[in-house]
Design an enzyme around this catalytic site. Structure first.
Site, mmCIF file in Angstrom:
data_model
loop_
_atom_site.group_PDB
_atom_site.id
_atom_site.type_symbol
_atom_site.label_atom_id
_atom_site.label_comp_id
_atom_site.label_asym_id
_atom_site.label_seq_id
_atom_site.Cartn_x
_atom_site.Cartn_y
_atom_site.Cartn_z
ATOM 1 N N LYS A 53 10.950 -9.572 18.901
ATOM 2 C CA LYS A 53 11.202 -9.453 17.470
ATOM 3 C C LYS A 53 12.710 -9.495 17.250
ATOM 4 O O LYS A 53 13.472 -8.941 18.063
ATOM 5 C CB LYS A 53 10.591 -8.140 16.955
ATOM 6 C CG LYS A 53 10.683 -7.955 15.444
ATOM 7 C CD LYS A 53 9.863 -6.768 14.959
ATOM 8 C CE LYS A 53 9.991 -6.532 13.465
ATOM 9 N NZ LYS A 53 9.111 -5.457 12.966
ATOM 10 N N SER A 79 5.820 -6.042 9.175
ATOM 11 C CA SER A 79 6.961 -6.925 9.270
ATOM 12 C C SER A 79 7.006 -7.734 10.564
ATOM 13 O O SER A 79 7.745 -8.707 10.647
ATOM 14 C CB SER A 79 8.252 -6.113 9.163
ATOM 15 O OG SER A 79 8.361 -5.213 10.253
ATOM 16 N N SER A 109 4.011 -1.891 10.837
ATOM 17 C CA SER A 109 4.424 -3.266 11.105
ATOM 18 C C SER A 109 3.970 -3.860 12.427
ATOM 19 O O SER A 109 4.191 -5.052 12.660
ATOM 20 C CB SER A 109 5.933 -3.384 11.007
ATOM 21 O OG SER A 109 6.304 -3.419 9.667
HETATM 22 N N1 GLN Z 1 5.235 -2.266 5.276
HETATM 23 C C1 GLN Z 1 6.020 -1.092 5.460
HETATM 24 C C2 GLN Z 1 7.329 -1.250 4.747
HETATM 25 O O1 GLN Z 1 7.502 -2.223 4.108
HETATM 26 C C3 GLN Z 1 6.215 -0.812 6.922
HETATM 27 C C4 GLN Z 1 7.193 -1.707 7.566
HETATM 28 C C5 GLN Z 1 7.389 -1.416 9.021
HETATM 29 O O2 GLN Z 1 6.546 -0.782 9.663
HETATM 30 N N2 GLN Z 1 8.520 -1.850 9.550
HETATM 31 O O3 GLN Z 1 8.181 -0.440 4.809
#
Ligand code: GLN
Length: 499
Positions: A76, A151, A175
């Site tokens: 990532k 994400s 995410s």
């Molecule tokens: N969807 C959540 C957010 O937008 C979690 C994102 C994540 O786990 N990095 O914050």
């Protein structure tokens, strides 16, 4: 070869059926033909990969090496690798070259694994659809008109489409697990502190955790042994030695002959707050019913339990995460890191224009919320209150883990949605995607999302296994036992190449 598990790849390399350079080339060719359809990689690093592969082959000629020596993987793009571009999905870091290597990638390189490139992600890991990336949306390999989740959308799409055997990912509110459930992959959000955050670009430091996305629980377990472990450069890193997860799976395989009841004695809690029929899509509900039956057949006992405070999780998260993000993102001022606006009259304008142009809408929204949460008048009403509720949620989990060993629930309330359909102007609807995943981040506990079915349209469905702190070994055992008797995780998407 691209359908092989990590164990099979390891054996093929050890038996000299294929070299690491050949295997790496195979994946690089696949990336070259499919990445423009998927947009999973922001920065492919073919030369670096072939060089690492060549060294792995050289090493293997003289030594045995690590079990995963020479196996390709991908990262990532919020993990630093010295000398490589690390964007975090943002224009702000569009041409940022990392000056050092994260602990996670150091561990990957010292095992001799081969990083193929940097994977797309929502900007600064904020999002549930990969639509906030400055580098464009990632497409779901199961349906190119849909999002892969976020994400870690690039990680999930790459693993699902067999562009990489395994990938790193990070999870602040879901995410890893939400994209896993959208792409028929397996994703672990480890116990907070199990994986070092040194060299991981911070979003919300008390919630962020690096983990893995793979095609089977066994692959994820093997890879977690590489990236987990103490690191003195992260003050929240745990000092416990890492268990041999794979050895645990092998003992399970040996005991599973007794009539297939490999989970005899296991108590699985079913949180009533997560099993609300009208709160989740019908196919997900049905898939979970089937999974419950499978677990019963494996010998587990299903126990209804209650986590009364988890209904506040999303609200708590959207106070704490933006507050921490506001603080973490203050460093991007156009001076020390990343993007600087080309034209400005004075220092103040340089700061404001750099941030206005460097960050996208969602990141700005979080910074604004975080700024507000930490103002003198809202700090006590929101921030302190959120921390108290976070504690109540943790207490709920600690209490139920005296009655059961693991919890089962959906990973997400819906399956992969169409690109653009959950409007970016309706953040609340987007935020509700993480309703089932956020509690594990608030409590620091581990959670694993694994495939458990498909909708009629062929979209993947995931379910979540949650356990107490440092119960990774147990979660892997339960997930692996399920995968021994089901085939969902073996289904591959049929990607039609688009030109
Ligand atoms: N969807 C959540 C957010 O937008 C979690 C994102 C994540 O786990 N990095 O914050």
């Amino acid at each position: 070869m691209i359908e092989s598990s990590l164990k099979e790849l390891s054996k093929a390399l050890a038996d000299k059926k294929i070299s690491s350079v050949e295997l790496t080339q195979l994946y690089l060719d696949r990336m070259a033909s499919l990445n423009h359809s998927l947009n999973a990689f922001i920065t492919p690093t073919p030369e670096f990969a072939l060089e690492v592969a060549r060294r792995a082959d050289e090493y293997r000629a003289k030594n045995n090496g690590h079990r995963l020596l020479g196996i390709p993987m991908a990262n990532k793009d919020n993990l630093l690798i010295n000398g490589q571009r690390t964007t975090c999905g943002s224009r702000m870091l569009g041409d940022f070259i990392a000056p050092y290597t994260s602990h996670v990638v150091e561990s990957i390189l010292s095992a001799g694994m081969v990083p193929l490139g940097k994977l797309n992600m929502d900007e600064f890991a904020m999002g549930s659809s990969n639509q906030t990336s400055y580098f464009g949306v990632v497409r779901n390999p199961w349906d190119l008109t849909r999002v892969p989740g976020g994400s870690s959308g690039g990680s999930a799409a790459a693993v699902s489409a067999r562009l990489s055997p395994i990938a790193t990912a990070s999870d602040t509110g879901g995410s890893i697990r939400q994209p896993a459930s959208f792409t028929n992959t397996c994703g672990l959000k480890p116990t907070y502190g199990l994986v070092s955050r040194y060299g991981v670009i911070a979003f919300a430091s008390s919630l962020d955790q690096v983990g893995a996305l793979g095609r089977s629980v066994e692959d994820v377990a093997l890879f977690m042994e590489v990236i987990a472990g103490h690191d003195s450069r992260d003050s929240t890193s745990l000092s416990q030695p890492v268990a041999s997860y794979v050895a645990a799976l092998e003992t399970l395989a040996n005991t599973s002959h007794s009539g297939g009841r490999s989970l005899e004695g296991l108590r699985i809690g079913l949180p009533k707050e997560m099993f609300v029929e009208k709160g989740i899509d019908a196919p997900i509900w049905a898939a979970l019913e089937e999974a419950k039956a499978t677990f019963s057949r494996l010998g587990a006992t299903l126990i209804p339990i209650s986590l009364p405070h988890i209904s506040h999780s999303v609200a708590v998260y959207y106070v704490i995460a933006p507050a921490e993000a506001f603080s973490n993102l203050a460093r991007y001022d156009g001076v020390r890191y990343g993007y600087r606006t080309p034209e400005y009259a004075d220092l103040q304008e340089m700061y404001t224009k750099s941030r206005a142009e460097g960050f996208g809408e969602e990141v700005k929204r979080r910074i604004m919320i975080g700024t507000y949460m930490l103002t003198e008048e809202s700090f006590n009403i929101y921030y302190i209150q959120a921390q108290k509720v976070r504690r109540l949620i943790t207490d709920d989990f600690n209490r139920v883990f005296t009655e059961c060993d693991v919890l089962l629930g959906p990973s997400t309330p819906i399956t992969a949605f169409e690109i653009g359909s959950v409007a970016m102007e309706d953040p609340l609807q987007m935020y509700l995607n993480d309703i089932f995943t956020i509690p594990a981040n608030l409590t620091g506990m581990p959670a694993l999302s694994i495939p458990c079915g498909f909708t009629e349209q062929g979209l993947p469905i995931g379910m979540q296994l949650m356990g107490p702190l440092l119960s990774e070994e147990l979660l892997f055992k339960v997930g692996h036992a399920y995968q021994q008797v089901t085939q969902w995780h073996q289904q591959a998407p049929n990607i039609s190449v688009q030109h």
